[in-house]
Write a protein that holds these residues in place. Structure first.
Motif, PDB file in Angstrom:
ATOM      1  N   ARG A   1      13.767  11.527   9.258  1.00  0.00           N
ATOM      2  CA  ARG A   1      14.031  12.878   8.735  1.00  0.00           C
ATOM      3  C   ARG A   1      14.877  13.692   9.708  1.00  0.00           C
ATOM      4  NH1 ARG A   1       8.746  11.755   7.605  1.00  0.00           N
ATOM      5  NH2 ARG A   1       8.226  11.731   5.402  1.00  0.00           N
ATOM      6  N   THR A   2      15.739  14.524   9.144  1.00  0.00           N
ATOM      7  CA  THR A   2      16.516  15.432   9.989  1.00  0.00           C
ATOM      8  C   THR A   2      15.661  16.618  10.417  1.00  0.00           C
ATOM      9  OG1 THR A   2      17.371  16.498   8.003  1.00  0.00           O
ATOM     10  CG2 THR A   2      18.764  14.813   9.005  1.00  0.00           C
ATOM     11  N   VAL A   3      14.709  17.010   9.559  1.00  0.00           N
ATOM     12  CA  VAL A   3      13.754  18.069   9.896  1.00  0.00           C
ATOM     13  C   VAL A   3      12.392  17.400  10.056  1.00  0.00           C
ATOM     14  CG1 VAL A   3      12.649  20.198   9.119  1.00  0.00           C
ATOM     15  CG2 VAL A   3      15.049  19.780   8.560  1.00  0.00           C
ATOM     16  N   GLN A   4      11.887  17.407  11.284  1.00  0.00           N
ATOM     17  CA  GLN A   4      10.597  16.748  11.531  1.00  0.00           C
ATOM     18  C   GLN A   4       9.451  17.521  10.878  1.00  0.00           C
ATOM     19  OE1 GLN A   4       9.802  13.675  12.971  1.00  0.00           O
ATOM     20  NE2 GLN A   4      11.990  13.535  12.566  1.00  0.00           N
ATOM     21  N   PRO A   5       8.467  16.807  10.347  1.00  0.00           N
ATOM     22  CA  PRO A   5       7.315  17.473   9.740  1.00  0.00           C
ATOM     23  C   PRO A   5       6.527  18.279  10.767  1.00  0.00           C
ATOM     24  CG  PRO A   5       7.381  15.137   9.164  1.00  0.00           C
ATOM     25  CD  PRO A   5       8.402  15.356  10.233  1.00  0.00           C
ATOM     26  N   GLU A   6       5.863  19.308  10.297  1.00  0.00           N
ATOM     27  CA  GLU A   6       4.922  20.059  11.124  1.00  0.00           C
ATOM     28  C   GLU A   6       3.548  19.504  10.769  1.00  0.00           C
ATOM     29  OE1 GLU A   6       3.482  24.640  12.025  1.00  0.00           O
ATOM     30  OE2 GLU A   6       5.092  24.289  10.581  1.00  0.00           O
ATOM     31  N   ALA A   7       2.944  18.770  11.687  1.00  0.00           N
ATOM     32  CA  ALA A   7       1.707  18.057  11.384  1.00  0.00           C
ATOM     33  C   ALA A   7       0.566  18.493  12.299  1.00  0.00           C
ATOM     34  CB  ALA A   7       1.936  16.553  11.511  1.00  0.00           C
ATOM     35  N   PHE A   8      -0.638  18.550  11.720  1.00  0.00           N
ATOM     36  CA  PHE A   8      -1.824  18.923  12.475  1.00  0.00           C
ATOM     37  C   PHE A   8      -3.064  18.360  11.774  1.00  0.00           C
ATOM     38  CE2 PHE A   8      -0.511  22.303   9.639  1.00  0.00           C
ATOM     39  CZ  PHE A   8      -1.664  22.615   8.931  1.00  0.00           C
ATOM     40  N   ILE A   9      -4.136  18.269  12.527  1.00  0.00           N
ATOM     41  CA  ILE A   9      -5.401  17.738  11.996  1.00  0.00           C
ATOM     42  C   ILE A   9      -6.448  18.841  12.060  1.00  0.00           C
ATOM     43  CG2 ILE A   9      -7.257  16.063  12.391  1.00  0.00           C
ATOM     44  CD1 ILE A   9      -5.071  14.142  13.412  1.00  0.00           C
ATOM     45  N   MET A  10      -7.240  18.936  11.002  1.00  0.00           N
ATOM     46  CA  MET A  10      -8.348  19.891  10.944  1.00  0.00           C
ATOM     47  C   MET A  10      -9.626  19.089  10.747  1.00  0.00           C
ATOM     48  SD  MET A  10      -6.557  22.762   8.492  1.00  0.00           S
ATOM     49  CE  MET A  10      -7.975  23.856   8.501  1.00  0.00           C
ATOM     50  N   LYS A  11     -10.687  19.496  11.437  1.00  0.00           N
ATOM     51  CA  LYS A  11     -11.950  18.769  11.359  1.00  0.00           C
ATOM     52  C   LYS A  11     -13.120  19.740  11.361  1.00  0.00           C
ATOM     53  CE  LYS A  11     -12.741  18.347  16.282  1.00  0.00           C
ATOM     54  NZ  LYS A  11     -13.896  19.218  16.254  1.00  0.00           N
ATOM     55  N   PRO A  12     -14.277  19.285  10.852  1.00  0.00           N
ATOM     56  CA  PRO A  12     -15.480  20.114  10.968  1.00  0.00           C
ATOM     57  C   PRO A  12     -15.843  20.304  12.450  1.00  0.00           C
ATOM     58  CG  PRO A  12     -15.798  18.357   9.356  1.00  0.00           C
ATOM     59  CD  PRO A  12     -14.512  18.066  10.077  1.00  0.00           C
ATOM     60  N   ASN A  13     -16.492  21.392  12.771  1.00  0.00           N
ATOM     61  CA  ASN A  13     -16.833  21.708  14.165  1.00  0.00           C
ATOM     62  C   ASN A  13     -17.686  20.645  14.843  1.00  0.00           C
ATOM     63  OD1 ASN A  13     -15.417  24.118  14.116  1.00  0.00           O
ATOM     64  ND2 ASN A  13     -17.179  25.295  13.422  1.00  0.00           N
ATOM     65  N   HIS A  14     -18.557  19.970  14.079  1.00  0.00           N
ATOM     66  CA  HIS A  14     -19.468  18.998  14.695  1.00  0.00           C
ATOM     67  C   HIS A  14     -18.789  17.676  15.059  1.00  0.00           C
ATOM     68  CE1 HIS A  14     -19.599  17.544  10.506  1.00  0.00           C
ATOM     69  NE2 HIS A  14     -19.866  16.375  11.051  1.00  0.00           N
ATOM     70  N   VAL A  15     -17.602  17.441  14.545  1.00  0.00           N
ATOM     71  CA  VAL A  15     -16.895  16.179  14.791  1.00  0.00           C
ATOM     72  C   VAL A  15     -16.256  16.236  16.178  1.00  0.00           C
ATOM     73  CG1 VAL A  15     -14.955  14.736  14.027  1.00  0.00           C
ATOM     74  CG2 VAL A  15     -16.498  15.753  12.336  1.00  0.00           C
ATOM     75  N   PRO A  16     -16.427  15.168  16.992  1.00  0.00           N
ATOM     76  CA  PRO A  16     -15.835  15.157  18.336  1.00  0.00           C
ATOM     77  C   PRO A  16     -14.318  15.351  18.309  1.00  0.00           C
ATOM     78  CG  PRO A  16     -17.408  13.348  18.089  1.00  0.00           C
ATOM     79  CD  PRO A  16     -17.228  13.957  16.726  1.00  0.00           C
ATOM     80  N   ASP A  17     -13.800  15.976  19.376  1.00  0.00           N
ATOM     81  CA  ASP A  17     -12.377  16.321  19.457  1.00  0.00           C
ATOM     82  C   ASP A  17     -11.452  15.103  19.462  1.00  0.00           C
ATOM     83  OD1 ASP A  17     -12.883  19.000  19.372  1.00  0.00           O
ATOM     84  OD2 ASP A  17     -12.653  19.326  21.531  1.00  0.00           O
ATOM     85  N   GLU A  18     -11.952  13.924  19.831  1.00  0.00           N
ATOM     86  CA  GLU A  18     -11.100  12.731  19.848  1.00  0.00           C
ATOM     87  C   GLU A  18     -10.532  12.426  18.454  1.00  0.00           C
ATOM     88  OE1 GLU A  18     -13.887  10.130  21.643  1.00  0.00           O
ATOM     89  OE2 GLU A  18     -15.064   9.874  19.821  1.00  0.00           O
ATOM     90  N   PHE A  19     -11.172  12.957  17.412  1.00  0.00           N
ATOM     91  CA  PHE A  19     -10.694  12.759  16.048  1.00  0.00           C
ATOM     92  C   PHE A  19      -9.488  13.644  15.721  1.00  0.00           C
ATOM     93  CE2 PHE A  19     -14.707  10.662  15.872  1.00  0.00           C
ATOM     94  CZ  PHE A  19     -14.516   9.628  14.964  1.00  0.00           C
ATOM     95  N   LEU A  20      -9.082  14.497  16.651  1.00  0.00           N
ATOM     96  CA  LEU A  20      -7.854  15.275  16.491  1.00  0.00           C
ATOM     97  C   LEU A  20      -6.626  14.438  16.857  1.00  0.00           C
ATOM     98  CD1 LEU A  20      -9.042  18.706  17.937  1.00  0.00           C
ATOM     99  CD2 LEU A  20      -8.622  18.132  15.525  1.00  0.00           C
ATOM    100  N   ASN A  21      -6.857  13.242  17.405  1.00  0.00           N
ATOM    101  CA  ASN A  21      -5.788  12.303  17.716  1.00  0.00           C
ATOM    102  C   ASN A  21      -5.553  11.451  16.474  1.00  0.00           C
ATOM    103  OD1 ASN A  21      -4.852   9.521  18.401  1.00  0.00           O
ATOM    104  ND2 ASN A  21      -4.672  10.421  20.441  1.00  0.00           N
TER     105      ASN A  21
END
Length: 178
Positions: free
Chosen positions: A50-70
């Motif tokens: 793509r010429t315009v890169q996507p804006e990507a992010f992960i959302m998770k419930p608060n109880h889920v460990p932060d490693e799942f943001l990878n």
């Protein structure tokens, strides 16, 4: 002189492994534009066309460990938790974003929608906003099929709980389905 009216579009599908051919890692790589490695298929995926890169992010419930943001960690864990050759591996939504809003307002609207409808129900959401075409900003939202506990364990899929009548018997609809 004239005005444009926002056009609404939302579609949802359930991605299936399809006899070992479908990869969550490849799906996530395509939507996010990130280089990701699949432990299951021992293959790296990269879709950076793509010429315009996507804006990507992960959302998770608060109880889920932060490693799942990878992203790579998240989808490898989910992919490896599915044993069946034709397993349902994720839900995916495709949503048009109003062109009348700024990029920041589109993102805020999307985050509120995802949080209210999916994250609050225990799902992890991988969101990629595509703005390649300024007349068609849209988002791809990949949602987990399985919940994650506070320790980072992948839980079994929820079983359907039958609705029972007052006598404790299964209720059927007009088509005879449970």
């Amino acid at each position: 002189e004239g005005f444009q009216l926002a056009i609404f579009h939302l579609s949802m599908t359930i991605a299936k492994r399809e006899s070992g051919k479908r990869s969550l890692i490849a799906m996530a790589s395509y939507r996010s534009g990130e280089k990701l490695y699949s432990e299951l298929y021992e293959k790296t995926s990269l879709y950076n066309h793509r010429t315009v890169q996507p804006e990507a992010f992960i959302m998770k419930p608060n109880h889920v460990p932060d490693e799942f943001l990878n992203r790579e960690f998240l989808w490898n864990k989910m992919e490896l938790s599915e044993k069946s050759a034709n397993a349902q591996i994720c839900r995916e939504l495709n949503i048009a974003l109003p062109i009348e809003l700024t990029n920041d307002d589109q993102k805020l609207l999307l985050k509120d929608f995802v949080n209210d409808n999916f994250v609050n129900d225990g799902m992890i959401a991988d969101v990629a906003i595509h703005r390649d075409d300024e007349n068609n900003p849209h988002a791809h939202i990949m949602l987990t099929m399985r919940e994650v506990d506070t320790e980072g364990n992948i839980l079994n899929k929820r079983k359907r709980i039958p609705k029972l009548n007052e006598q404790g018997e299964q209720i059927y609809n007009e088509k005879g389905q449970r």
